[in-house]
Design a protein around this motif. Sequence first.
Motif, PDB file in Angstrom:
ATOM      1  N   ALA B 100     -58.989 -13.081   5.325  1.00 55.44           N
ATOM      2  CA  ALA B 100     -58.224 -14.324   5.397  1.00 55.44           C
ATOM      3  C   ALA B 100     -56.778 -14.069   5.816  1.00 55.44           C
ATOM      4  O   ALA B 100     -56.247 -14.772   6.688  1.00 55.44           O
ATOM      5  CB  ALA B 100     -58.274 -15.032   4.046  1.00 55.44           C
ATOM      6  N   ILE B 101     -56.163 -13.050   5.240  1.00 55.85           N
ATOM      7  CA  ILE B 101     -54.758 -12.768   5.577  1.00 55.85           C
ATOM      8  C   ILE B 101     -54.612 -12.494   7.075  1.00 55.85           C
ATOM      9  O   ILE B 101     -53.760 -13.074   7.743  1.00 55.85           O
ATOM     10  CB  ILE B 101     -54.238 -11.549   4.772  1.00 55.85           C
ATOM     11  N   LYS B 102     -55.501 -11.622   7.587  1.00 56.29           N
ATOM     12  CA  LYS B 102     -55.386 -11.261   9.004  1.00 56.29           C
ATOM     13  C   LYS B 102     -55.652 -12.454   9.904  1.00 56.29           C
ATOM     14  O   LYS B 102     -55.015 -12.619  10.945  1.00 56.29           O
ATOM     15  CB  LYS B 102     -56.366 -10.133   9.333  1.00 56.29           C
ATOM     16  N   ASN B 103     -56.621 -13.291   9.506  1.00 53.78           N
ATOM     17  CA  ASN B 103     -56.911 -14.482  10.296  1.00 53.78           C
ATOM     18  C   ASN B 103     -55.693 -15.399  10.352  1.00 53.78           C
ATOM     19  O   ASN B 103     -55.336 -15.898  11.406  1.00 53.78           O
ATOM     20  CB  ASN B 103     -58.112 -15.232   9.708  1.00 53.78           C
ATOM     21  N   VAL B 104     -55.090 -15.599   9.202  1.00 53.55           N
ATOM     22  CA  VAL B 104     -53.929 -16.495   9.148  1.00 53.55           C
ATOM     23  C   VAL B 104     -52.769 -15.911   9.943  1.00 53.55           C
ATOM     24  O   VAL B 104     -52.054 -16.620  10.647  1.00 53.55           O
ATOM     25  CB  VAL B 104     -53.524 -16.761   7.682  1.00 53.55           C
ATOM     26  N   ALA B 105     -52.625 -14.581   9.861  1.00 54.25           N
ATOM     27  CA  ALA B 105     -51.472 -13.935  10.497  1.00 54.25           C
ATOM     28  C   ALA B 105     -51.612 -13.816  12.012  1.00 54.25           C
ATOM     29  O   ALA B 105     -50.632 -13.554  12.706  1.00 54.25           O
ATOM     30  CB  ALA B 105     -51.261 -12.556   9.890  1.00 54.25           C
ATOM     31  N   SER B 106     -52.849 -14.000  12.533  1.00 56.62           N
ATOM     32  CA  SER B 106     -53.101 -13.678  13.941  1.00 56.62           C
ATOM     33  C   SER B 106     -52.140 -14.317  14.962  1.00 56.62           C
ATOM     34  O   SER B 106     -51.731 -13.643  15.908  1.00 56.62           O
ATOM     35  CB  SER B 106     -54.557 -13.961  14.300  1.00 56.62           C
ATOM     36  N   ASP B 133     -56.454 -16.871  -4.263  1.00 56.48           N
ATOM     37  CA  ASP B 133     -57.384 -15.896  -4.837  1.00 56.48           C
ATOM     38  C   ASP B 133     -58.455 -15.459  -3.845  1.00 56.48           C
ATOM     39  O   ASP B 133     -59.405 -14.789  -4.197  1.00 56.48           O
ATOM     40  CB  ASP B 133     -58.055 -16.502  -6.074  1.00 56.48           C
ATOM     41  N   ARG B 134     -58.314 -15.835  -2.566  1.00 55.93           N
ATOM     42  CA  ARG B 134     -59.348 -15.497  -1.578  1.00 55.93           C
ATOM     43  C   ARG B 134     -58.764 -14.723  -0.384  1.00 55.93           C
ATOM     44  O   ARG B 134     -59.364 -14.667   0.667  1.00 55.93           O
ATOM     45  CB  ARG B 134     -59.989 -16.781  -1.022  1.00 55.93           C
ATOM     46  N   MET B 135     -57.581 -14.149  -0.604  1.00 56.08           N
ATOM     47  CA  MET B 135     -56.838 -13.574   0.526  1.00 56.08           C
ATOM     48  C   MET B 135     -57.574 -12.464   1.253  1.00 56.08           C
ATOM     49  O   MET B 135     -57.479 -12.339   2.456  1.00 56.08           O
ATOM     50  CB  MET B 135     -55.497 -13.057   0.037  1.00 56.08           C
ATOM     51  N   LYS B 136     -58.308 -11.635   0.483  1.00 57.04           N
ATOM     52  CA  LYS B 136     -58.949 -10.472   1.098  1.00 57.04           C
ATOM     53  C   LYS B 136     -60.381 -10.755   1.534  1.00 57.04           C
ATOM     54  O   LYS B 136     -61.115  -9.860   1.909  1.00 57.04           O
ATOM     55  CB  LYS B 136     -58.934  -9.298   0.102  1.00 57.04           C
TER      56      LYS B 136
END
Lengths: 400, 225
Positions: B100-106, B133-136
Amino acid sequence: MNLLESLKIALSSIWNHKVRSVLTMLGIIIGVAAVIIIVAIGQGARKQLTDQMFATDKNAIDIYYEYMPKEGEEGMYWQEPQLTTEDIQTLAEVPGVKAVVGINHAGGQVVYSDTQGDLQITGVGSEYFTAKKIKIVEGRPFYAADTDGLNRAILIDTAARKKFFKETENPIGSIVDINGNPFKVVGVYQSPVPEQYRSSEGELLMPRTVVSMMFGNMEIEQLSVIASDSEKISETGRLAADTLTMKKKLEDGRYTTQNFEEYEAELNKTITLLTLLIGSIAGISLLVGGIGVMNIMLVSVTERTREIGLRKAIGATRARILLQFLIESATLTSLGGMIGIGLASVATILVTKFSPIGAAMNPLIVLIGVSFSALIGIIFGILPANKASKLSPIDALRYE
Amino acid sequence: MIKLTNITKIYGKGDLEVPVLHGIDLTVEDGEFIAIMGPSGSGKSTLMNIIGFLDYPTAGTFELNGEPIGSAKERVLARLRNEHIGFVFQQFFMFPRDNAIKNVASPLIYAGVSKRERTERAKQLLDKVGLGDRMKHLPSELSGGQKQRVAIARALVNNPSILLADEPTGALDSKTSEQIMELFTQLNAEGKTVILVTHEEEIAAYANRIITIKDGLIIDDRRER
């Protein structure tokens, strides 16, 4: 930073498709490994052949008789002129000549107490020992008196000593039987012939006059001149051959020399040609590998159409997409190249260990291998990368 | 502010010309919440693509914050998308192997933001959309509603002024749709311009301006409340 980011994306994309990536790389791996192994073996073989050619003496050149009859006088058989110790003495005075060696060859059955064996016999003169720098382990070499006086004396090499005599036994003065004739061992010598070309039975030296008398062959079958200057070996050899031709007053033949340089050049040419030939086959395999990479990259572009559309929607420019795919294919092929080099070095080590060829990996060829495989990735990545970059984001996102 | 004047869009060439938009005049003020409605084939998606710089009009003028976007280069359009627009799609569109983090950061990769800051901002926005709570988690480990939240966080990450949502609730059940629409309402209240394309009346009802398109023309433009 941008480039590093693209490299990371490329590596993770390759990692995400492990099996496919390895299969794609296979062509490149095989191509690069083949090129490097072949070049390494080629260089090793060349070195070995050159070493072999000059194994005996770098300064020595053989002089041999060439039958050259006049027009209409060709005979089926011809008589080769007899050479003697006197001729050797004449040639020794030719300028540039350090020494002259005349030998003949025979083989005989040697019996001593209850041991017997077939040994190679080399008939030599007293000059042989100094000219060939023969190491005498026990006893003495031949003197002029041995040749002139038809002395039934022999020197045995260390292998023959081991075969016929016990370690503690003193062979000097022992009488051995050669083809039914008694000979006295006067010395033991270290054979100058490299081990792998030597008979395990052993060999022995005999005065060449005795060989001639006993076996009926010429006193001097092989005549070689040792030049004082290795640079002028061909020149010295030719001068010696001409001197001999004149001295013998030959009419239907002449003495001539082998041309080592020509021979070596010819050999080098053959090896280069072979290397080139097999190298180009390997090159074709790299080309085919490159086409494979292009194929897979095209599949990958089609598969990832949506990803490309999404990247464009979130702000990737055409150039970024192009770069991403180029880096991906270049990374793929470079990895293949590196694996190929790894395989090649293993193969080179194995070849060196289990064959007489000392294959040598050339660091330059390793560098060329990696850059060439990266280049293949870039060249064959252009088409797929261009296709990817040109996708319209709307069409790409709508792609099912 | 977006101002479209007499925008037309024709696909294909020569005998195969398919006119889709016939001259659209539309002004979107900052902070508006607009729903574009219309039957399929009406041209509403094309209009959205043009507003989102994914496509360019055949004719007409387009102004962004008072500046005309003429026949801008592809590179410029990419930057405009990156800086001004946040997309939310019906099918979510995630990078399936990124968490999720990488998707959001793309989008921040293409904005040239450093990795540390990218992660920082992605985490903030995931918190904001309620996925702290779902970042990874990978997209495959998230529900449809959660994926759409990730997509919204991604749309917000480079702080664009406009959120463009194409049927954002089309693949969600009604309860989740409600939650997503509430999120859009909240973001609009915080000042984001929200433009959504839908054919569902209940979804359009969240907007305070509803534009109806038919056969490439605006046939209705009404403000609610």
